[in-house]
Design a protein around this motif. Sequence first.
Motif, PDB file in Angstrom:
ATOM      1  N   CYS A 188     -87.143  -6.207  31.538  1.00 29.71           N
ATOM      2  CA  CYS A 188     -88.214  -5.655  32.945  1.00 29.71           C
ATOM      3  C   CYS A 188     -88.179  -3.907  32.447  1.00 29.71           C
ATOM      4  O   CYS A 188     -87.002  -3.257  32.339  1.00 29.71           O
ATOM      5  CB  CYS A 188     -87.822  -5.878  34.232  1.00 29.71           C
ATOM      6  N   VAL A 219     -88.918 -10.977  39.669  1.00 27.53           N
ATOM      7  CA  VAL A 219     -88.230  -9.362  39.720  1.00 27.53           C
ATOM      8  C   VAL A 219     -88.022  -9.150  40.877  1.00 27.53           C
ATOM      9  O   VAL A 219     -87.032  -8.059  41.121  1.00 27.53           O
ATOM     10  CB  VAL A 219     -89.387  -9.005  38.626  1.00 27.53           C
ATOM     11  N   LEU A 232     -92.730  -1.995  38.901  1.00 24.89           N
ATOM     12  CA  LEU A 232     -92.387  -2.609  37.587  1.00 24.89           C
ATOM     13  C   LEU A 232     -93.934  -2.028  36.625  1.00 24.89           C
ATOM     14  O   LEU A 232     -94.615  -2.045  36.813  1.00 24.89           O
ATOM     15  CB  LEU A 232     -92.342  -4.414  37.777  1.00 24.89           C
ATOM     16  N   GLY A 260     -92.288  -4.253  30.242  1.00 25.86           N
ATOM     17  CA  GLY A 260     -91.594  -5.775  29.920  1.00 25.86           C
ATOM     18  C   GLY A 260     -91.923  -6.557  28.754  1.00 25.86           C
ATOM     19  O   GLY A 260     -92.926  -6.303  28.265  1.00 25.86           O
ATOM     20  N   PHE A 309     -85.430 -13.980  34.744  1.00 27.57           N
ATOM     21  CA  PHE A 309     -85.976 -12.623  34.998  1.00 27.57           C
ATOM     22  C   PHE A 309     -85.420 -11.425  35.999  1.00 27.57           C
ATOM     23  O   PHE A 309     -85.484 -10.490  36.590  1.00 27.57           O
ATOM     24  CB  PHE A 309     -87.776 -12.744  35.731  1.00 27.57           C
ATOM     25  N   ALA A 352     -84.685  -7.891  35.856  1.00 30.22           N
ATOM     26  CA  ALA A 352     -84.349  -6.941  37.567  1.00 30.22           C
ATOM     27  C   ALA A 352     -83.591  -6.155  37.506  1.00 30.22           C
ATOM     28  O   ALA A 352     -83.559  -4.687  38.268  1.00 30.22           O
ATOM     29  CB  ALA A 352     -85.452  -7.843  38.389  1.00 30.22           C
TER      30      ALA A 352
END
Length: 713
Positions: A523, A555, A580, A583, A595, A599
């Motif tokens: 990420c 995430v 976000l 990634g 994930f 994150a």
Amino acid sequence: MATKPLDPKVIQALSKIRNIGIMAHIDAGKTTTTERILFYTGKTHKLGEVHEGTATMDWMPQEQERGITITAAATTCFWKDKTINIIDTPGHVDFTIEVERSLRVLDGAIVVFCAVGGVEPQTETVWRQADKHKVPRIAFINKLDRTGADFYAVVTQMKERLACKPVPIQLPWGNEDQLQGVIDLVEMKALKWLSSDLGAKYTIEEIPADLKDDADMYRQNLIESLADFDETIMEKYLSGDDAQINSITIAEVKAAIRKGAISLKIIPVLCGASFKNKGVQTLLDGVIDYLPSPAELPPAVGHSPSDESKVILCPPDPSEPFAALAFKIMSDPFVGQLTYIRVYSGKLESGQVFWNTNKGKRERANRLLRMHANKSADVSEVTAGDIVAIVGLKLATTGDTFCTEGRQVLLEKIEFPEPVISIAIEPKTKADQEKLAQALGRLSVEDPSFRVFQSEDTAQTLISGMGELHLEIIVDRLKREFKVDANVGTPQVSYRETILAPGKGEGKFIRQIPGSKGQYGHCVISVKPTERGKGFVFFNKTPETIIPKQFITSVEQGLREAMSGGVLAGYPAMDIEVTLTGGSFNEADSTDIAFKVAATMAFKDACSKASPTILEPIMACEVVCPQDYMGSVIGDLNARQGKIHGMTARADLQIISAEVPLARMFGYSTVLRSSSQGRATFSMHFSHYSPVSADVLQEIKIRAGILPQVPTP
């Protein structure tokens, strides 16, 4: 979304119900007023007094000893063939959750003002809460028999400090120790209370000559205020014809006041002295005449549990499907757990099975109770508009929606304030360990503003609440009700973390495990500070080719978990916007957990570059002190890093308004008493979070091991 009109028979039945709360600043006379209401309606046969510890509504030992209300107590009484469900709420800011959840389910409120103290800090707090829930209210200016009482000054303060339109419909007849009764501006008569029967009766007389001019002037103001929104009165008033104006009937005036109160255009103001048994019956008349029945308010609004965009209205009709909100949980030593509910739609019978929407489970109403403080009476059925308690529900928590399984609905939730103060607690013996865990669990179900959690650093059990008194009461209840012996630490402030600048970060989680599937998550995020109170805000700006849609929820979950631990000293983070921005994923190895971890890593990386800092709770504080001690009080507040916002003279007292960090206010009541010979008082409530000073930040970093301990010279 329209609903069918209510049947006239339903409207007639609902018109006999009033669901009201009584609220005010601490010591304005809420509980005393409630006790008088219960006495005059025949619910009790002896006047209970707060100062003697005999008040019916203050039934907890902690309430009786301290002379304050701690928990909202419900009761039902009858006046002029109407049913009045009353909730007496606490005035102390530490128990603000009781006011919040009561206002969420009430149709109207009486706000009690002290004629000497006027609009006090907690009055402003409960007023804002009532504004938020759009609760119609009437004002009762109490304690007019006390030295320094000033009815007209309180009305002016209401205008200035509460930004409302108070309209007196009564004036005091006499003042302080000369108070005899009230002047009724609706019927233009004087009401004089008789002392021989504890004020149960009064005589109706002509308005005394020395008060006639004032009465005429305030009657004129009343008619002018009503003409602003009532067409019938407007036509007669604007005609300029004295005969037309004089033809305005009492019924028309009452109907207009009711219309203005329910639409929040005016606040009818009544007055009296509850302790001296003056003005309470006319206050009850005001509740009947000017506060709404359940039929006069819009239907409760909910939505489908599976689709938030699908609105479901719950009109107060017994023939509609059942819908109710659980607004309070209480442990009763005799019957077990009580769940207080407000029925918005339909009906519920004793023994009936219903659906708990929040838990997705069925529950059974084994017994239905109509409450009178801590006493109760069984009822076989409740319908729309009722407030009752259900015995023995296993799953219910505050804010749950109950409904029929065939039409599931989720009503608007109750918002709970964040605790600002914590203490460590540990059982004295091994035998107390399990009892402590069970007791804390039950107390946290009862009171959503009370939280229990484990410190990751020290493995201690920490309990958090709204103030020192809140936690003091919790500890007292643990010892008395639950028979748990525990050691209690000193109070600690609930700090928070945030960032002061934008930042970018990256998190990559790669694990290759021989012989099995690997883990891959990557990420890239950007963070920036948001305005205070916004909390956590998340945006996704990555195309599905970069990170597939199914991993976005993971995430977000990882980011939320990272927010709960912060990046500096492990305090929860707040007011951060996360986007976000990029990634990557691996078709073979990418998983939800990978994930989630990526994150979390990206969040810590980004925030560490975005000027992280610590926030502390700032309290709005009001000190009332004699002029002679003002210098020392202000000097002490300045020494506590307080910011003085203003000073107001009231009679021979000075009211000092300030904002002070909570960490500097522990033990303040003792210091204030000793520096003013016991003549100054103060109150405070949570205002906002603000960055800590440089020396406090350094101290926290040293405690967290971020900076080395500075050796003592």
